[in-house]
Scaffold this active site. Sequence first.
Site, PDB file in Angstrom:
ATOM      1  N   ASN A   1       0.853  -1.180   0.000  1.00  0.00           N
ATOM      2  CA  ASN A   1       0.000   0.000   0.000  1.00  0.00           C
ATOM      3  C   ASN A   1       0.895   1.238   0.000  1.00  0.00           C
ATOM      4  O   ASN A   1       2.046   1.183   0.436  1.00  0.00           O
ATOM      5  CB  ASN A   1      -0.885   0.002   1.255  1.00  0.00           C
ATOM      6  CG  ASN A   1      -1.847   1.187   1.290  1.00  0.00           C
ATOM      7  OD1 ASN A   1      -2.513   1.482   0.303  1.00  0.00           O
ATOM      8  ND2 ASN A   1      -1.907   1.871   2.419  1.00  0.00           N
TER       9      ASN A   1
ATOM     10  N   HIS B   1       0.975   5.301   1.295  1.00  0.00           N
ATOM     11  CA  HIS B   1       0.322   6.187   2.255  1.00  0.00           C
ATOM     12  C   HIS B   1       0.992   7.557   2.197  1.00  0.00           C
ATOM     13  O   HIS B   1       2.223   7.648   2.180  1.00  0.00           O
ATOM     14  CB  HIS B   1       0.442   5.601   3.664  1.00  0.00           C
ATOM     15  CG  HIS B   1      -0.244   6.439   4.705  1.00  0.00           C
ATOM     16  ND1 HIS B   1      -1.614   6.494   4.820  1.00  0.00           N
ATOM     17  CD2 HIS B   1       0.253   7.262   5.666  1.00  0.00           C
ATOM     18  CE1 HIS B   1      -1.933   7.313   5.809  1.00  0.00           C
ATOM     19  NE2 HIS B   1      -0.823   7.795   6.333  1.00  0.00           N
TER      20      HIS B   1
ATOM     21  N   SER C   1       4.997   6.960   1.859  1.00  0.00           N
ATOM     22  CA  SER C   1       5.611   5.681   2.230  1.00  0.00           C
ATOM     23  C   SER C   1       4.901   4.540   1.520  1.00  0.00           C
ATOM     24  O   SER C   1       3.678   4.548   1.391  1.00  0.00           O
ATOM     25  CB  SER C   1       5.500   5.439   3.748  1.00  0.00           C
ATOM     26  OG  SER C   1       6.010   6.514   4.497  1.00  0.00           O
TER      27      SER C   1
ATOM     28  N   ASP D   1      -2.153   1.125   8.255  1.00  0.00           N
ATOM     29  CA  ASP D   1      -0.944   1.863   7.867  1.00  0.00           C
ATOM     30  C   ASP D   1       0.246   1.507   8.753  1.00  0.00           C
ATOM     31  O   ASP D   1       1.163   2.312   8.945  1.00  0.00           O
ATOM     32  CB  ASP D   1      -1.185   3.380   7.914  1.00  0.00           C
ATOM     33  CG  ASP D   1      -2.318   3.812   6.994  1.00  0.00           C
ATOM     34  OD1 ASP D   1      -2.454   3.215   5.907  1.00  0.00           O
ATOM     35  OD2 ASP D   1      -3.069   4.736   7.371  1.00  0.00           O
TER      36      ASP D   1
ATOM     37  N   GLN E   1       2.004  13.965  -4.027  1.00  0.00           N
ATOM     38  CA  GLN E   1       1.486  13.056  -5.045  1.00  0.00           C
ATOM     39  C   GLN E   1       2.457  12.908  -6.211  1.00  0.00           C
ATOM     40  O   GLN E   1       2.620  11.804  -6.756  1.00  0.00           O
ATOM     41  CB  GLN E   1       0.128  13.534  -5.554  1.00  0.00           C
ATOM     42  CG  GLN E   1      -0.558  12.506  -6.446  1.00  0.00           C
ATOM     43  CD  GLN E   1      -1.932  12.953  -6.885  1.00  0.00           C
ATOM     44  OE1 GLN E   1      -2.082  13.904  -7.648  1.00  0.00           O
ATOM     45  NE2 GLN E   1      -2.956  12.271  -6.379  1.00  0.00           N
TER      46      GLN E   1
ATOM     47  N   GLU F   1       4.806  10.387  -5.110  1.00  0.00           N
ATOM     48  CA  GLU F   1       4.182   9.059  -5.098  1.00  0.00           C
ATOM     49  C   GLU F   1       4.288   8.396  -6.461  1.00  0.00           C
ATOM     50  O   GLU F   1       4.492   7.182  -6.562  1.00  0.00           O
ATOM     51  CB  GLU F   1       2.704   9.165  -4.706  1.00  0.00           C
ATOM     52  CG  GLU F   1       2.435   9.498  -3.262  1.00  0.00           C
ATOM     53  CD  GLU F   1       0.943   9.541  -2.968  1.00  0.00           C
ATOM     54  OE1 GLU F   1       0.171   8.977  -3.766  1.00  0.00           O
ATOM     55  OE2 GLU F   1       0.556  10.140  -1.955  1.00  0.00           O
TER      56      GLU F   1
END
Length: 223
Positions: free
Chosen positions: A112, A114, A141, A150, A176, A179
Amino acid sequence: MTLPEPMPVVVLISGTGTNLQALIDAIAAGEVRARIAAVISNRPGAGGLERARRAGIPTHVLDHTGYPDRAAFDAALAAAIDSHQPGLVVLAGFMRILTPGFVEHYAGRMINIHPSLLPDFRGLNTHERALRAGVKEHGASVHFVNNELDGGPVIMQARVPVRSDDTPQTLAARVQQREHRLYPRVVGLLADGHLKLQGGEVWFDGTPLDAPLDLDAQASAED
């Protein structure tokens, strides 16, 4: 020497799918040796479904409101995922709390992303909370998923400085952008066998990590 087949990946989404798009683009550019076998959404109108269709990726919609409880939804979701025999399950804005049995089924194979430097600011509204806390550095992360929200072992992080004039919106936009580099990098390392979860720890090239990998340091080391 014949290279192994690209790792099949299933991506789970609930929204617009910008991290999905980053992964699609990285694979198309040859930066990640993986193949997105399917994109699955729990929301019929998720914008990421159209991104997948444009890329020729099979899609499934499992509307969670059509199931009597969380366990029934997770059972159907697991069946849909497993039909593609993925080596990795990627949560990309998938807004569902998963049952312990589901998480255990994909232990070491589900990640995932986060929007914070975990363990700081788990949960929602990370950018607002980071600004209220007055931190000088924020980021994102990628972690293995476990039964703690998380809270799974962190694989890699990307950092951004917090500016004095930042708003939650400007900070979110910069995080973002990071990311979109961070997630494909981690998927690529997993697909190539550099990373694994062993004994509750992240191992990188045969050595347990004392701290999460840093995106910029990792990119520099590979250049």
